[in-house]
Structures are given as structure tokens and as C-alpha cells.
Design a protein around this motif. Structure first.
Motif, PDB file in Angstrom:
ATOM      1  N   LYS A  12      11.213  -1.426   5.656  1.00  0.00           N
ATOM      2  CA  LYS A  12      11.304  -1.939   4.288  1.00  0.00           C
ATOM      3  C   LYS A  12      10.528  -3.246   4.145  1.00  0.00           C
ATOM      4  N   LYS A  13      10.649  -4.117   5.136  1.00  0.00           N
ATOM      5  CA  LYS A  13       9.916  -5.382   5.113  1.00  0.00           C
ATOM      6  C   LYS A  13       8.419  -5.134   5.286  1.00  0.00           C
ATOM      7  N   MET A  14       8.085  -4.182   6.144  1.00  0.00           N
ATOM      8  CA  MET A  14       6.692  -3.895   6.473  1.00  0.00           C
ATOM      9  C   MET A  14       5.882  -3.420   5.270  1.00  0.00           C
ATOM     10  N   CYS A  15       6.520  -2.688   4.342  1.00  0.00           N
ATOM     11  CA  CYS A  15       5.771  -2.112   3.230  1.00  0.00           C
ATOM     12  C   CYS A  15       5.742  -3.014   2.000  1.00  0.00           C
ATOM     13  N   SER A  16       6.273  -4.224   2.108  1.00  0.00           N
ATOM     14  CA  SER A  16       6.196  -5.176   1.003  1.00  0.00           C
ATOM     15  C   SER A  16       4.882  -5.949   1.069  1.00  0.00           C
ATOM     16  N   PHE A  29       0.792  -9.043   4.108  1.00  0.00           N
ATOM     17  CA  PHE A  29      -0.168 -10.163   4.042  1.00  0.00           C
ATOM     18  C   PHE A  29       0.529 -11.510   4.160  1.00  0.00           C
ATOM     19  N   GLU A  30       1.495 -11.567   5.061  1.00  0.00           N
ATOM     20  CA  GLU A  30       2.245 -12.812   5.266  1.00  0.00           C
ATOM     21  C   GLU A  30       1.352 -13.949   5.732  1.00  0.00           C
ATOM     22  N   ASN A  31       0.332 -13.624   6.497  1.00  0.00           N
ATOM     23  CA  ASN A  31      -0.556 -14.650   7.050  1.00  0.00           C
ATOM     24  C   ASN A  31      -1.858 -14.808   6.252  1.00  0.00           C
ATOM     25  N   ASP A  32      -1.946 -14.177   5.106  1.00  0.00           N
ATOM     26  CA  ASP A  32      -3.144 -14.280   4.273  1.00  0.00           C
ATOM     27  C   ASP A  32      -2.711 -14.509   2.822  1.00  0.00           C
ATOM     28  N   SER A  33      -2.389 -15.747   2.517  1.00  0.00           N
ATOM     29  CA  SER A  33      -1.851 -16.084   1.197  1.00  0.00           C
ATOM     30  C   SER A  33      -2.877 -15.868   0.088  1.00  0.00           C
ATOM     31  N   GLN A  34      -4.149 -16.063   0.392  1.00  0.00           N
ATOM     32  CA  GLN A  34      -5.188 -15.885  -0.624  1.00  0.00           C
ATOM     33  C   GLN A  34      -5.278 -14.421  -1.058  1.00  0.00           C
ATOM     34  N   LEU A  35      -5.344 -13.513  -0.092  1.00  0.00           N
ATOM     35  CA  LEU A  35      -5.404 -12.091  -0.412  1.00  0.00           C
ATOM     36  C   LEU A  35      -4.110 -11.630  -1.077  1.00  0.00           C
ATOM     37  N   LYS A  36      -3.002 -12.191  -0.655  1.00  0.00           N
ATOM     38  CA  LYS A  36      -1.705 -11.847  -1.237  1.00  0.00           C
ATOM     39  C   LYS A  36      -1.664 -12.214  -2.713  1.00  0.00           C
ATOM     40  N   ASN A  37      -2.144 -13.402  -3.061  1.00  0.00           N
ATOM     41  CA  ASN A  37      -2.148 -13.841  -4.450  1.00  0.00           C
ATOM     42  C   ASN A  37      -3.100 -13.004  -5.307  1.00  0.00           C
ATOM     43  N   ILE A  38      -4.261 -12.651  -4.741  1.00  0.00           N
ATOM     44  CA  ILE A  38      -5.218 -11.805  -5.462  1.00  0.00           C
ATOM     45  C   ILE A  38      -4.601 -10.437  -5.738  1.00  0.00           C
ATOM     46  N   SER A  42       5.622 -10.246 -13.775  1.00  0.00           N
ATOM     47  CA  SER A  42       5.911 -10.835 -12.465  1.00  0.00           C
ATOM     48  C   SER A  42       5.984  -9.735 -11.413  1.00  0.00           C
ATOM     49  N   VAL A  43       5.687 -10.110 -10.179  1.00  0.00           N
ATOM     50  CA  VAL A  43       5.741  -9.175  -9.048  1.00  0.00           C
ATOM     51  C   VAL A  43       6.460  -9.860  -7.898  1.00  0.00           C
ATOM     52  N   ASP A  44       7.493  -9.220  -7.397  1.00  0.00           N
ATOM     53  CA  ASP A  44       8.235  -9.753  -6.257  1.00  0.00           C
ATOM     54  C   ASP A  44       7.528  -9.340  -4.971  1.00  0.00           C
ATOM     55  N   GLU A  45       7.027 -10.306  -4.237  1.00  0.00           N
ATOM     56  CA  GLU A  45       6.264  -9.998  -3.020  1.00  0.00           C
ATOM     57  C   GLU A  45       7.135  -9.386  -1.920  1.00  0.00           C
ATOM     58  N   LYS A  46       8.452  -9.440  -2.090  1.00  0.00           N
ATOM     59  CA  LYS A  46       9.359  -8.825  -1.114  1.00  0.00           C
ATOM     60  C   LYS A  46       9.811  -7.426  -1.534  1.00  0.00           C
ATOM     61  N   ASP A  47       9.373  -6.985  -2.701  1.00  0.00           N
ATOM     62  CA  ASP A  47       9.773  -5.667  -3.210  1.00  0.00           C
ATOM     63  C   ASP A  47       9.078  -4.566  -2.403  1.00  0.00           C
ATOM     64  N   SER A  48       9.883  -3.696  -1.793  1.00  0.00           N
ATOM     65  CA  SER A  48       9.333  -2.637  -0.949  1.00  0.00           C
ATOM     66  C   SER A  48       8.863  -1.427  -1.743  1.00  0.00           C
ATOM     67  N   LEU A  49       9.076  -1.425  -3.066  1.00  0.00           N
ATOM     68  CA  LEU A  49       8.691  -0.285  -3.885  1.00  0.00           C
ATOM     69  C   LEU A  49       7.314  -0.455  -4.531  1.00  0.00           C
ATOM     70  N   ILE A  50       6.786  -1.671  -4.513  1.00  0.00           N
ATOM     71  CA  ILE A  50       5.483  -1.937  -5.125  1.00  0.00           C
ATOM     72  C   ILE A  50       4.384  -1.107  -4.467  1.00  0.00           C
ATOM     73  N   VAL A  51       4.489  -0.909  -3.170  1.00  0.00           N
ATOM     74  CA  VAL A  51       3.456  -0.166  -2.449  1.00  0.00           C
ATOM     75  C   VAL A  51       3.326   1.269  -2.977  1.00  0.00           C
ATOM     76  N   PHE A  52       4.436   1.859  -3.409  1.00  0.00           N
ATOM     77  CA  PHE A  52       4.385   3.225  -3.917  1.00  0.00           C
ATOM     78  C   PHE A  52       3.781   3.276  -5.321  1.00  0.00           C
ATOM     79  N   LEU A  53       3.923   2.182  -6.054  1.00  0.00           N
ATOM     80  CA  LEU A  53       3.251   2.065  -7.341  1.00  0.00           C
ATOM     81  C   LEU A  53       1.742   2.012  -7.136  1.00  0.00           C
TER      82      LEU A  53
END
Length: 213
Positions: free
Chosen positions: A80-84, A89-98, A111-122
Motif C-alpha cells: 500500500k505504501k509502495m504504490c503511493s 518518489f520519496e527521494n525525488d521531491s521535484q518529480l513528486k511535485n510535478i 488536492s492530491v494526497d501523496e500517501k493515497d494508494s489509489l491514485i496510481v490506479f487513476l
């Protein structure tokens, strides 16, 4: 609807493990009963070969699904944590924000919750609607290999048990060696599964970024 059935995925994840499970289960049984088993009649008969493959597929499907479900239950928190977004992108804040900005823009979210495990399926649904089959196959490959790794525990354990029985080294040594092998195999499979599953989710997000430009 029945295009590509059985698919390469079915062959890799279900048929191969099923054949290995059936073969070594029968061989172990014969070793314990001091009897012999040969596949000559099956290989030489197309009808029996087809039935054997079908039966192997069913056995492989049942045991593979059991192992995949078991791994999913044991490591549901890690998966669940892995697919958020944060997990990928825990170590790449720039790519995460983009990525978050692109998701907001593509789906009209405020808004988008960076810990949401369902975003990847969207993002996966977006990728499947925009991407060609070749790129989708590359993305799905990592998920398929992760599933295949989970499905190898029982077949490989049976293979080693069969070899140990053939050496006739005694029940104590057989048990100790088998336990040692299972521990090593389990730790190796976990690493392989995590690596492929992590790459699978990362590739979905990366492909989404490329397609949403």
C-alpha cells in the motif's frame, strides 16, 4: 473477448508452476512408495498431453493464486505504501511535485494526497486509455514478473525436496536443509517481488507524466 487465451502471462504464472508442482509431487510420491513414474505415455499421446497441460494449468492457477493472495496479506502495508506517490518518489521531491500538479490538471482535482494508494490506479486508467499495446506490455511485465516470483515458492520447494529424497540423506538432514533453503528462497523472493512491484508503480506514474505533457 477470447483473444490471446491462453496468454503468455497465463503460461508463465500458471502453466509452468503447475507443471513443476504436478511433476515433483508425483515424483516425491513415487519415491516414498518405491515405485516408478514415466511421462512417455503422456508425451506420446496428444489427447493426454492436452489434458495434462489443462490439469497443470488448473493446479498452477489454484496454488499460484493462493501464494499471491498470501503474499498480498502478509505485505499489504508495504504494498500500500509502495504504490503511493510518496512511496515511489520519496527521494525525488521535484518529480513528486510535478506529478501531483499533472494529476490535478488531468483529472480536475483541487488536492492530491501523496500517501493515497489509489491514485496510481487513476493514473493507470489514464495510461491504458492513451497508451499503445507495446508500452502497456512493458508496464505490465513488471507486475507479471512480481506475480510469477510469488508463485515460485511451492514449485521450487518441491523441486528441492525431490532432490533431497533422491540423495537419501535421512529425515533430519533433509528437514534442516529444506528449512534453510525455504528461508533463503523466501527472503530472495521478497526482494524480487518488492523490486518488480516498485518498478511497476513507478513506471505507471512516469508513463502518465509523459502522456500528460
Amino acid at each position: 473477448m477470447f483473444e490471446r487465451i491462453p496468454s503468455l502471462k497465463d503460461f508463465i504464472i500458471y502453466v509452468i508452476p503447475g507443471i513443476i508442482i504436478c511433476y515433483f509431487s508425483v515424483d516425491i510420491y513415487c519415491l516414498l512408495k518405491n515405485s516408478t513414474f514415466t511421462t512417455d505415455k503422456i508425451v506420446g499421446n496428444p489427447s493426454l498431453s492436452f489434458i495434462g497441460i489443462l490439469f497443470s494449468f488448473l493446479i498452477g492457477f489454484l496454488f499460484s493464486q493462493f501464494q499471491i493472495i498470501l503474499f498480498g496479506r502478509l505485505f499489504r502495508i508495504e504494498f500500500k505504501k509502495m504504490c503511493s506517490i510518496l512511496g515511489c518518489f520519496e527521494n525525488d521531491s521535484q518529480l513528486k511535485n510535478i506529478l501531483i500538479d499533472k494529476i490535478k490538471s488531468a483529472f480536475g482535482l483541487t488536492s492530491v494526497d501523496e500517501k493515497d494508494s489509489l491514485i496510481v490506479f487513476l493514473c493507470l486508467s489514464y495510461v491504458r486509455s492513451k497508451c499503445d499495446e507495446n508500452n502497456l506490455a512493458l508496464v505490465d511485465r513488471h507486475n507479471n514478473m512480481s506475480s510469477f516470483a510469488m508463485a515460485t515458492m511451492l514449485p521450487l520447494t518441491l523441486a528441492v525436496l525431490d532432490i533431497l529424497f533422491r540423495f537419501q540423506i535421512g529425515i533430519v538432514w533433509t528437514t534442516l536443509i529444506l528449512l534453510f533453503f525455504v528461508v533463503i528462497l523466501y527472503s530472495s523472493v521478497i526482494r524480487i517481488v518488492f523490486n518488480f512491484r516498485s518498478d511497476y508503480y513507478k513506471n505507471i506514474f512516469r508513463l502518465f507524466l509523459v502522456l500528460s505533457i
